[in-house]
Design a protein around this motif. Structure first.
Motif, PDB file in Angstrom:
ATOM      1  N   LEU A 182       0.888  -1.163   0.211  1.00  0.00           N
ATOM      2  CA  LEU A 182      -0.016  -0.126   0.137  1.00  0.00           C
ATOM      3  C   LEU A 182       0.948   1.334  -0.041  1.00  0.00           C
ATOM      4  CD1 LEU A 182      -3.111   1.273   0.142  1.00  0.00           C
ATOM      5  CD2 LEU A 182      -2.562   1.116   2.575  1.00  0.00           C
ATOM      6  N   ARG A 183       1.869   1.368   0.805  1.00  0.00           N
ATOM      7  CA  ARG A 183       2.724   2.444   0.963  1.00  0.00           C
ATOM      8  C   ARG A 183       3.752   2.718  -0.336  1.00  0.00           C
ATOM      9  NH1 ARG A 183       5.089   0.582   6.752  1.00  0.00           N
ATOM     10  NH2 ARG A 183       3.367   1.301   8.077  1.00  0.00           N
ATOM     11  N   LEU A 184       3.833   1.533  -1.196  1.00  0.00           N
ATOM     12  CA  LEU A 184       4.744   1.798  -2.169  1.00  0.00           C
ATOM     13  C   LEU A 184       3.802   2.099  -3.392  1.00  0.00           C
ATOM     14  CD1 LEU A 184       7.029  -1.348  -1.963  1.00  0.00           C
ATOM     15  CD2 LEU A 184       7.890   1.068  -2.080  1.00  0.00           C
ATOM     16  N   PHE A 185       2.266   1.663  -3.393  1.00  0.00           N
ATOM     17  CA  PHE A 185       1.544   2.009  -4.413  1.00  0.00           C
ATOM     18  C   PHE A 185       1.184   3.499  -4.350  1.00  0.00           C
ATOM     19  CE2 PHE A 185      -3.104   2.865  -5.095  1.00  0.00           C
ATOM     20  CZ  PHE A 185      -3.205   2.936  -6.448  1.00  0.00           C
ATOM     21  N   VAL A 186       1.053   4.094  -3.212  1.00  0.00           N
ATOM     22  CA  VAL A 186       0.785   5.491  -3.037  1.00  0.00           C
ATOM     23  C   VAL A 186       2.075   6.348  -3.332  1.00  0.00           C
ATOM     24  CG1 VAL A 186       0.345   7.226  -1.140  1.00  0.00           C
ATOM     25  CG2 VAL A 186      -0.816   5.052  -1.124  1.00  0.00           C
ATOM     26  N   ALA A 227      10.416  -1.718  -6.037  1.00  0.00           N
ATOM     27  CA  ALA A 227      10.301  -2.212  -4.884  1.00  0.00           C
ATOM     28  C   ALA A 227       8.870  -2.853  -4.553  1.00  0.00           C
ATOM     29  CB  ALA A 227      10.379  -0.968  -3.881  1.00  0.00           C
ATOM     30  N   PHE A 228       7.911  -2.284  -5.135  1.00  0.00           N
ATOM     31  CA  PHE A 228       6.403  -3.075  -5.265  1.00  0.00           C
ATOM     32  C   PHE A 228       6.727  -4.540  -5.792  1.00  0.00           C
ATOM     33  CE2 PHE A 228       2.210  -4.194  -6.579  1.00  0.00           C
ATOM     34  CZ  PHE A 228       1.451  -3.750  -5.454  1.00  0.00           C
ATOM     35  N   PHE A 233       9.681 -11.074  -2.357  1.00  0.00           N
ATOM     36  CA  PHE A 233      10.493 -11.702  -1.643  1.00  0.00           C
ATOM     37  C   PHE A 233       9.926 -12.215  -0.346  1.00  0.00           C
ATOM     38  CE2 PHE A 233      13.725 -11.499   1.746  1.00  0.00           C
ATOM     39  CZ  PHE A 233      15.034 -11.832   1.033  1.00  0.00           C
ATOM     40  N   TRP A 234       9.071 -11.550   0.343  1.00  0.00           N
ATOM     41  CA  TRP A 234       8.531 -11.790   1.530  1.00  0.00           C
ATOM     42  C   TRP A 234       7.196 -12.786   1.180  1.00  0.00           C
ATOM     43  CZ3 TRP A 234      10.232  -6.831   0.556  1.00  0.00           C
ATOM     44  CH2 TRP A 234      11.404  -6.517   1.377  1.00  0.00           C
ATOM     45  N   ASP A 235       6.525 -12.808   0.090  1.00  0.00           N
ATOM     46  CA  ASP A 235       5.257 -13.327  -0.105  1.00  0.00           C
ATOM     47  C   ASP A 235       5.628 -14.627  -0.380  1.00  0.00           C
ATOM     48  OD1 ASP A 235       4.033 -10.876  -0.064  1.00  0.00           O
ATOM     49  OD2 ASP A 235       3.699 -10.420  -2.213  1.00  0.00           O
TER      50      ASP A 235
END
Length: 250
Positions: A182-186, A227-228, A233-235
């Motif tokens: 969400l932060r990277l999308f914004v 980065a999005f 990497f975590w998913d």
């Protein structure tokens, strides 16, 4: 477990077994390394050409299109994006498979749309990379529009799907993944809007430094997009990429 096209590796001869974290890092390093290299080479060897503004005001940074338009930057960027595109297509289908196991109904339809947007984003990136604005401005511009539009829609749908996942399954990891996305999308959407306004202001008023700020915001837009996608990497961090030959039954 992420698998190759032939399913269970126990049913055939194992060819490749790679931890997904290594796969994700290698995929991200290609565009990051290529992009940074092109910027540095442009600033060192083609500074005057890449920072030239049509109205002759002061400019200190090359735009993305300028930094990858000359030799050897053009070939560095094309090689990195070409190698990066195959893993990106694979990740599009990996996420689609992941969503199919989690959703039904409306969210499953959204996961299909996310797949189409992800494929369009990668294809648009290839088009604007391999067809420069000097070679064919129309195709390059269309590639940019497809890449930008499908990227934003893909991010938005992905955030919606991960909101449902973290709300339904109450996993700490999935909640963190949702917040990162969400932060990277914004950030990416803000950079897209800011870059458009700065580019328009530069063309309308031709003020010193505006195009430099536009180029810097463009860089942030690229890195936030990368980065999005790197949140995979975590998913899928505990998964493995496996490719095996099919078992031949007699």
């Amino acid at each position: 477990m992420l698998q190759g096209p032939y399913g269970d590796p126990d049913q055939g001869r194992l060819l490749i077994r790679l931890p997904f974290k290594i796969f994700a890092v290698a995929t991200v390093l290609l565009p990051v390394t290529g992009f940074i290299t092109c910027i540095i080479v442009s600033l060192i060897y083609h500074y005057e050409d890449t920072t030239h503004a049509h109205c002759k005001v002061s400019n200190y940074l090359p735009s993305i299109s300028s930094s990858v338009a000359r030799v050897p930057e053009r070939y560095i960027w094309r090689v990195c994006i070409g190698l990066h595109s195959a893993p990106r297509y694979l990740m599009s289908f990996a996420y689609f498979s992941f969503y199919r196991g989690r959703f039904s109904g409306q969210e499953r339809l959204l996961s299909g749309l996310a797949l189409l947007c992800s494929l369009a984003e990668n294809t648009g990136l290839l088009l604007l990379t391999y067809v420069s604005s000097k070679e064919n401005h129309r195709y390059h511009d269309n590639g940019f529009r497809v890449f930008t539009g499908s990227s934003l829609v893909h991010m938005l749908i992905t955030c919606r799907l991960w909101y449902v996942i973290k709300r339904s399954f109450e996993s700490a990891e999935e909640d963190v993944s949702y917040r990162r996305k969400l932060r990277l999308f914004v950030l990416n959407a803000t950079c897209c809007l800011a870059s458009y306004l700065l580019y328009k202001r530069h063309n309308d008023r031709c003020e010193p430094g505006v195009y430099t700020l536009f180029a810097f915001i463009e860089y942030l837009m690229v890195f936030s997009n990368i980065a999005f996608h790197f949140t995979a990497f975590w998913d899928f961090g505990s998964k493995e990429l496996i490719v095996a030959t099919p078992l031949i039954r007699h």
